[in-house]
Motif scaffolding. Structure first.
Motif, PDB file in Angstrom:
ATOM      1  N   SER A 140      -5.438   6.634  -9.331  1.00 46.19           N
ATOM      2  CA  SER A 140      -5.871   6.121  -8.029  1.00 46.19           C
ATOM      3  C   SER A 140      -4.788   5.270  -7.378  1.00 46.19           C
ATOM      4  O   SER A 140      -4.739   5.150  -6.160  1.00 46.19           O
ATOM      5  N   GLY A 141      -3.884   4.697  -8.177  1.00 39.99           N
ATOM      6  CA  GLY A 141      -2.788   3.921  -7.604  1.00 39.99           C
ATOM      7  C   GLY A 141      -1.844   4.798  -6.798  1.00 39.99           C
ATOM      8  O   GLY A 141      -1.448   4.441  -5.688  1.00 39.99           O
ATOM      9  N   LEU A 176      -2.569   7.723  -5.444  1.00 40.12           N
ATOM     10  CA  LEU A 176      -3.316   8.177  -4.279  1.00 40.12           C
ATOM     11  C   LEU A 176      -3.381   7.094  -3.212  1.00 40.12           C
ATOM     12  O   LEU A 176      -3.155   7.358  -2.028  1.00 40.12           O
ATOM     13  N   ARG A 177      -3.652   5.873  -3.607  1.00 38.62           N
ATOM     14  CA  ARG A 177      -3.733   4.766  -2.653  1.00 38.62           C
ATOM     15  C   ARG A 177      -2.405   4.555  -1.920  1.00 38.62           C
ATOM     16  O   ARG A 177      -2.369   4.336  -0.712  1.00 38.62           O
ATOM     17  N   ILE A 178      -1.315   4.659  -2.648  1.00 42.06           N
ATOM     18  CA  ILE A 178       0.004   4.449  -2.031  1.00 42.06           C
ATOM     19  C   ILE A 178       0.282   5.528  -0.988  1.00 42.06           C
ATOM     20  O   ILE A 178       0.753   5.235   0.117  1.00 42.06           O
ATOM     21  N   GLN A 220      -1.982   7.334   0.641  1.00 41.14           N
ATOM     22  CA  GLN A 220      -2.890   7.088   1.757  1.00 41.14           C
ATOM     23  C   GLN A 220      -2.408   5.919   2.614  1.00 41.14           C
ATOM     24  O   GLN A 220      -2.491   5.961   3.842  1.00 41.14           O
ATOM     25  N   ASP A 221      -1.897   4.881   1.967  1.00 40.89           N
ATOM     26  CA  ASP A 221      -1.340   3.742   2.714  1.00 40.89           C
ATOM     27  C   ASP A 221      -0.162   4.168   3.580  1.00 40.89           C
ATOM     28  O   ASP A 221       0.005   3.689   4.701  1.00 40.89           O
ATOM     29  N   ARG A 224      -1.470   5.838   6.650  1.00 39.27           N
ATOM     30  CA  ARG A 224      -2.185   4.889   7.498  1.00 39.27           C
ATOM     31  C   ARG A 224      -1.237   3.919   8.200  1.00 39.27           C
ATOM     32  O   ARG A 224      -1.416   3.614   9.368  1.00 39.27           O
TER      33      ARG A 224
END
Length: 124
Positions: A3-4, A6-8, A10-11, A14
């Motif tokens: 998830s880390g 994926l979050r990066i 997505q960030d 964004r």
């Protein structure tokens, strides 16, 4: 799923925060894409790639739709929404393959419908 990673990714979509890019990122864009080629390093991506590709369009936006993560690899699919220099709008599908390591984007590879993109670029 990491998830880390994926979050990066997505960030990045964004915010476009250049600090998410590794100083040594390898950024691969299809040769048939405007400003296509290999860019090495954050400064090359931010200072050369983005200004060069955006110069081909009056509007250029990336809209991710799906994200798939496996360890340090994240694949994103979506649409480029672009407009020709005279303002004619269009869309093109893309897939982006990211590698995330140590909380940083270290590699990018683009797959895209370059025929649709080039129909709206300065190349048309």
């Amino acid at each position: 799923m990491d998830s880390g990673a994926l979050r990066i990714v997505q960030d990045w979509y964004r915010t476009g925060n250049p600090d998410l890019l590794s100083p040594d990122i390898e950024w691969r864009v299809l040769e048939s894409f405007p400003a296509g080629g290999i860019y090495r390093g954050r400064d090359d991506v931010i200072g050369r790639f983005f200004p060069s590709v955006k110069a081909h369009f009056s509007a250029y936006e990336t809209h991710p739709k799906t994200f798939m993560a496996d360890g340090e690899t994240v694949i994103t699919t979506g649409l480029y929404r672009i407009s020709s220099p005279s303002g004619v709008p269009g869309e093109a599908d893309f897939a982006h393959v990211w590698t995330v390591r140590d909380a940083s984007l270290v590699a990018f590879r683009q797959i895209a419908d370059t025929a649709a993109i080039n129909a709206r670029s300065m190349r048309a």
